[in-house]
Design an enzyme around this catalytic site. Structure first.
Site, PDB file in Angstrom:
ATOM      1  N   LYS A 112       0.819  -1.215   0.000  1.00 25.39           N
ATOM      2  CA  LYS A 112       0.000   0.000   0.000  1.00 25.39           C
ATOM      3  C   LYS A 112       0.858   1.273   0.000  1.00 25.39           C
ATOM      4  O   LYS A 112       0.417   2.323  -0.453  1.00 25.39           O
ATOM      5  CB  LYS A 112      -0.969  -0.022   1.172  1.00 25.39           C
ATOM      6  CG  LYS A 112      -2.042  -1.085   0.970  1.00 25.39           C
ATOM      7  CD  LYS A 112      -3.029  -1.177   2.100  1.00 25.39           C
ATOM      8  CE  LYS A 112      -4.133  -2.165   1.776  1.00 25.39           C
ATOM      9  NZ  LYS A 112      -3.717  -3.575   1.959  1.00 25.39           N
TER      10      LYS A 112
HETATM   11  C1  PLP Z   1      -4.357  -4.664   1.422  1.00 22.88           C
HETATM   12  C2  PLP Z   1      -3.568  -5.910   1.313  1.00 22.88           C
HETATM   13  C3  PLP Z   1      -3.926  -6.940   0.416  1.00 22.88           C
HETATM   14  C4  PLP Z   1      -5.175  -6.894  -0.430  1.00 22.88           C
HETATM   15  O1  PLP Z   1      -5.115  -5.908  -1.433  1.00 22.88           O
HETATM   16  P1  PLP Z   1      -6.464  -5.471  -2.174  1.00 22.88           P
HETATM   17  O2  PLP Z   1      -6.086  -4.306  -3.006  1.00 22.88           O
HETATM   18  O3  PLP Z   1      -7.419  -5.114  -1.087  1.00 22.88           O
HETATM   19  O4  PLP Z   1      -6.933  -6.632  -2.971  1.00 22.88           O
HETATM   20  C5  PLP Z   1      -3.093  -8.040   0.314  1.00 22.88           C
HETATM   21  N1  PLP Z   1      -1.983  -8.160   1.079  1.00 22.88           N
HETATM   22  C6  PLP Z   1      -1.619  -7.196   1.944  1.00 22.88           C
HETATM   23  C7  PLP Z   1      -0.389  -7.406   2.774  1.00 22.88           C
HETATM   24  C8  PLP Z   1      -2.389  -6.037   2.103  1.00 22.88           C
HETATM   25  O5  PLP Z   1      -2.013  -5.095   2.992  1.00 22.88           O
END
Ligand code: PLP
Length: 466
Positions: A112
């Site tokens: 993210k």
């Molecule tokens: C947010 C997250 C996901 C999922 O991503 P999406 O965009 O919601 O599909 C997967 N792995 C980690 C470590 C995350 O923080």
């Protein structure tokens, strides 16, 4: 570039408008009016470029009219300069045609950061131009809140409030939020669950008076700019493995469908992508859709990969808009049905089309632990539970042996040390930049599960900041 709503009933906005709006006025999500073309010549031009440089070139058409290429270049350099690897998003080879795209080198060790570090700067720049301030308010079960705080920390035009459930996030996740010293950051523990936190956020956003007075804004994954910034690493990794002359497949552990939708955007722009593989944990609403063409809501089960423990994949709406050839009324009807009846189904030819792009597979916690152990034994790589789900899905659904499959590593194993230790017998260490995380002083605010208390807290802090 103009942006249109997936429900077809909100005015089109420019990039800056879509950035600040988040959700469209008709409840839909914004998408560019047309996909910018990423042809063979454009892809070849990206070969060997530094990540920030490639990012600016890939994002420029999306931000046209609001940011110049030069501005994007400067912002991307600033966003990614603090990352813990010089390549920003390096590829690691796991097998003859198996690759791991490490999206774990940002300040909070999860993918993210790759979008939010840039989006924080985009917000700050737009607000500075307008002479405005905004208050970011969000709820988190862990990763998003830490990444949002790291992105807004110290930004002059942003005040950020993140609610998390007391005692229900991991210690690393909590400390990543509570040890930030910047005075514009407020991590607030709520005596309740993640759902309670989210309800408080929804209540406060629904209060028109407070929303306007506090100038509330969100940075959750429905914001188009987050998807845009994620398109970059799909493109750079495919080019590194021989694109546009060699198609690749991606495998992505998915909850909200936000990350993998960025891969789909790259495909629509012209990147040769053989297949997008979706990995689900026990909360397998997405895998069930690609198996059957029906989306149906169930209950959320807690798993070892908590960032995928959801039952409504909000970014899936963007995919439906594409699947139904941008018919906003059709998308609005499907989502109304989902809300009312808990289920909708797409026609057979739509399912066939969806499966020409996507494949999916689900794995429970036992399989995830075995996946972590197996990856470690076979390749030496230590991966977190989310990443393990993606690697397992890559093995289960790879389109052909000669097509390189890139599995996305979405979090550093040190964020989920207990599961990793159970699987491998080794406790993963935090990277050097965070090695003293457990020694840093925490600033904690604890509030009851009560929207009034949170509203008062925010008002008082905004008054101090003014
Ligand atoms: C947010 C997250 C996901 C999922 O991503 P999406 O965009 O919601 O599909 C997967 N792995 C980690 C470590 C995350 O923080």
């Amino acid at each position: 570039m103009r942006y249109v709503s997936t429900r077809g009933a909100a005015p089109a906005l420019d990039f800056e408008g879509a950035l600040l709006a988040g959700l469209a006025a008709d409840g839909g999500l914004y998408l560019p009016e047309a996909w910018p073309a990423l042809g063979a010549a454009e892809l070849r031009r990206l070969r060997g470029l530094p990540y920030a440089e490639a990012a600016a070139l890939i994002m420029a058409p999306f931000a046209a009219g609001s940011f110049t290429l030069e501005e994007l270049r400067a912002l991307a350099r600033q966003a990614y300069e603090r990352f813990g690897h010089a390549a920003v998003a390096p590829l690691r080879q796991l097998g003859p045609n198996d690759w791991l795209l490490e999206l774990t080198h940002g300040p909070t060790l999860a993918f993210k950061d790759y979008a939010l570090q840039l989006v924080g700067l985009l917000f700050d720049r737009v607000l500075a131009r307008r002479g405005e301030r905004l208050t970011i308010l969000g709820a988190t079960s862990g990763d998003t809140g830490a990444a949002a705080i790291a992105a807004c920390e110290g930004r002059a035009n942003l005040e950020v409030f993140i609610l998390y459930p007391e005692g229900r996030v991991s210690e690393v996740q909590r400390r990543q939020m509570t040890t930030v010293a910047a005075s514009n950051v407020h991590a607030v523990a709520i005596e309740g669950t993640f759902d309670n936190c989210q309800d408080i956020v929804k209540t406060l956003f629904a209060e028109r008076g407070f929303r306007q007075e506090a100038r509330l804004a969100a940075v959750n994954s429905i914001n188009w700019a987050r998807v845009m910034a994620q398109v970059v690493y799909y493109v750079t990794s495919a080019v590194a493995l021989g694109g546009p002359d060699r198609p690749v497949a991606f495998s992505v552990p998915s909850g909200n469908f936000g990350n993998v939708f960025a891969g789909f955007a790259a495909l629509r722009m012209g990147l040769p992508v053989e297949r997008l593989i979706v990995g689900s944990n026990r909360n397998d609403v997405l895998t069930r859709f690609f198996d059957t063409g029906a989306m149906s809501l169930g209950t959320v089960h807690p798993t070892l990969s908590p960032s995928m423990d959801i039952q409504v994949s909000s970014n899936f709406e963007r995919f439906l808009f594409e699947l139904f050839d941008r018919d906003g009324a059709a998308v609005a009807a499907l989502l109304a049905k989902l809300r009312k009846e808990g289920r909708f189904e797409v026609p057979g030819d739509h399912l066939r089309r969806a499966r020409s792009w996507f494949a999916a597979a689900r794995f429970d916690d036992e399989e995830t632990l075995r996946g972590i152990a197996e990856a470690h034994r076979r390749t030496g790589a230590v991966v977190d539970p989310h990443t393990a789900v993606g690697i397992l899905a890559a093995h289960a659904r790879r389109p052909a042996p000669e097509v390189p499959v890139i599995a996305l590593a979405t979090a550093d194993p040190a964020k989920f040390p207990d599961a990793v230790e159970r699987a491998t017998g080794m406790k993963p260490e935090l990277p050097p930049a965070l090695a003293d995380l457990h020694a840093r002083p925490e600033r904690r605010h604890l509030l009851p599960n009560d929207a009034d208390a949170v509203r008062s807290f925010i008002s008082a802090r905004l008054q101090e900041a003014a």
